[in-house]
Design a protein around this motif. Sequence first.
Motif, short mmCIF file in Angstrom:
data_model
loop_
_atom_site.label_atom_id
_atom_site.label_comp_id
_atom_site.label_asym_id
_atom_site.label_seq_id
_atom_site.Cartn_x
_atom_site.Cartn_y
_atom_site.Cartn_z
N MET A 1 -33.58 -76.93 8.96
CA MET A 1 -33.62 -77.62 10.15
C MET A 1 -34.64 -78.51 10.04
N GLU A 2 -34.69 -79.87 10.45
CA GLU A 2 -35.37 -80.62 10.40
C GLU A 2 -35.94 -81.36 11.69
N THR A 3 -37.42 -81.75 11.75
CA THR A 3 -37.64 -82.39 13.10
C THR A 3 -37.43 -84.02 13.09
N SER A 30 -37.63 -73.33 9.35
CA SER A 30 -36.94 -72.17 9.12
C SER A 30 -36.58 -71.50 10.25
N PRO A 31 -35.37 -71.82 10.93
CA PRO A 31 -34.99 -71.21 12.05
C PRO A 31 -34.68 -69.68 11.86
N LEU A 32 -35.33 -68.82 13.04
CA LEU A 32 -35.27 -67.43 13.02
C LEU A 32 -34.44 -66.96 14.33
N GLN A 33 -34.40 -67.83 15.41
CA GLN A 33 -33.99 -67.16 16.63
C GLN A 33 -33.43 -68.31 17.60
N ARG A 34 -32.49 -68.33 18.39
CA ARG A 34 -32.28 -69.31 19.41
C ARG A 34 -32.31 -68.75 20.85
N ALA A 35 -33.07 -69.20 21.74
CA ALA A 35 -32.99 -68.87 22.97
C ALA A 35 -31.94 -69.35 24.06
N THR A 36 -31.64 -68.64 25.02
CA THR A 36 -30.47 -69.15 26.06
C THR A 36 -30.74 -70.66 26.53
N ASN A 37 -32.03 -71.17 26.59
CA ASN A 37 -32.15 -72.40 26.93
C ASN A 37 -31.95 -73.61 25.77
N GLY A 38 -31.71 -72.97 24.53
CA GLY A 38 -31.49 -73.92 23.50
C GLY A 38 -32.78 -74.25 22.59
N TRP A 39 -33.74 -73.55 22.99
CA TRP A 39 -35.01 -73.70 22.18
C TRP A 39 -34.91 -72.78 20.96
N TYR A 40 -35.59 -73.35 19.56
CA TYR A 40 -35.44 -72.36 18.55
C TYR A 40 -36.81 -71.52 18.29
N VAL A 42 -38.97 -70.71 15.27
CA VAL A 42 -38.97 -71.15 13.68
C VAL A 42 -40.08 -70.51 13.17
N LYS A 43 -40.19 -70.74 11.81
CA LYS A 43 -41.07 -70.47 11.04
C LYS A 43 -41.39 -71.74 10.28
N TYR A 44 -42.87 -72.43 10.44
CA TYR A 44 -43.26 -73.60 9.67
C TYR A 44 -44.48 -73.11 8.91
N LYS A 45 -44.55 -73.28 7.61
CA LYS A 45 -45.57 -72.77 6.68
C LYS A 45 -45.81 -71.62 6.92
N SER A 46 -47.02 -71.14 7.48
CA SER A 46 -47.38 -69.58 7.80
C SER A 46 -47.27 -69.40 9.29
N ARG A 47 -46.89 -70.48 10.08
CA ARG A 47 -46.75 -70.24 11.45
C ARG A 47 -45.49 -69.80 11.98
N THR A 48 -45.44 -69.18 13.12
CA THR A 48 -44.12 -68.69 13.90
C THR A 48 -44.36 -69.34 15.25
N GLY A 49 -43.22 -69.75 15.85
CA GLY A 49 -43.33 -70.09 17.19
C GLY A 49 -42.05 -70.81 17.71
N TRP A 50 -42.11 -71.58 18.92
CA TRP A 50 -40.76 -71.89 19.31
C TRP A 50 -40.78 -73.56 19.40
N VAL A 51 -39.81 -74.18 19.29
CA VAL A 51 -39.75 -75.58 19.40
C VAL A 51 -38.53 -75.97 20.32
N SER A 52 -38.58 -77.40 20.68
CA SER A 52 -37.48 -77.75 21.52
C SER A 52 -36.18 -78.15 20.67
N HIS A 53 -35.14 -77.75 21.32
CA HIS A 53 -34.06 -78.31 20.31
C HIS A 53 -33.52 -79.66 20.50
N LYS A 54 -34.35 -80.38 21.46
CA LYS A 54 -34.06 -81.86 21.52
C LYS A 54 -34.69 -82.68 20.48
N PHE A 55 -35.54 -82.03 19.69
CA PHE A 55 -36.17 -82.72 18.71
C PHE A 55 -36.03 -82.39 17.25
N VAL A 56 -34.79 -81.47 16.97
CA VAL A 56 -34.68 -81.07 15.70
C VAL A 56 -33.20 -81.36 15.43
#
Length: 277
Positions: A1-3, A30-40, A42-56
């Motif tokens: 997955m790419e921004t 690195s995608p880990l999970q997808r929410a019902t609202n479309g957000w992913y 993800v793991k980026y470097k050593s951090r984990t969190g959520w990103v909008s599906h509109k920009f990946v």
Amino acid sequence: METTAALNLRKSANANSKVVLTIPRGSLLSPLQRATNGWYKVKYKSRTGWVSHKFVVTLEQAPSQKFDVHRGHNRTNRVILTYDDCPLNLKGYKSVLDYAAGRNIGLVIAPTGNCLKKFKKKYGVDIAEMARAKGQWIISHTATHPDMRALSCAAGAKELTRGGIATNVGRPPYGAINDNVRCAFKKAHMSIWTWTRTTRDMDVKSKKITISRAAAAGRGETVLMHMHWYGFSPNSIAQIRDRLGKKKVNLCRAYRGADGHGAIKKTPLNLPKSLPC
């Protein structure tokens, strides 16, 4: 997955959640999970969190995009230095590989089949495997470096596949492309990757000019040089890197897996649709 833009990594899957950090455009996630609202998640470097599906864009989505043979498999905002043909000697070749790996630089190397045979016969080594072991990318550049436009589809495909490099990406000699060439690449199950900027190092035969032209590259560009001319040395690469850095433009990184961290890994035979630069 790419921004596809600078993107906030958030603690939860909504735009009002706390921002963990901002991820640059062209970064691999690195995608880990997808929410019902479309957000992913993800793991980026050593951090984990959520990103909008509109920009990946996911790797599954990428094939639907129009493929640019000039940018090829570099869909990031980093510059990638590529080198065709054949190095002058093993010592110089090793010095470049060692320097690139030591400075976390990823190169694309396109040796001909004749070059591979020459080094195997003279030194007993596989220079393609040597590069891959150092986290560098190898693509096909035909067996004998013909102008493929004059070859039949079948003959062109044979040139691509009999050179000893089993991969999914190749570069036609001289960047020359017509329907015969496209057919040959399709038959060989390879994509075409040329370049966005050439230094014309073989014509100018000048280290200074070669470095200057390579360092003029902008974000996301693919630069063409050759292994037997002045751009292929630790000192030349160091100067190119420093000059690009002054413009806040970075070089592609050596392969450390999809997240770009940890120890250098051997590159896969087949290139991903976007190199983890």
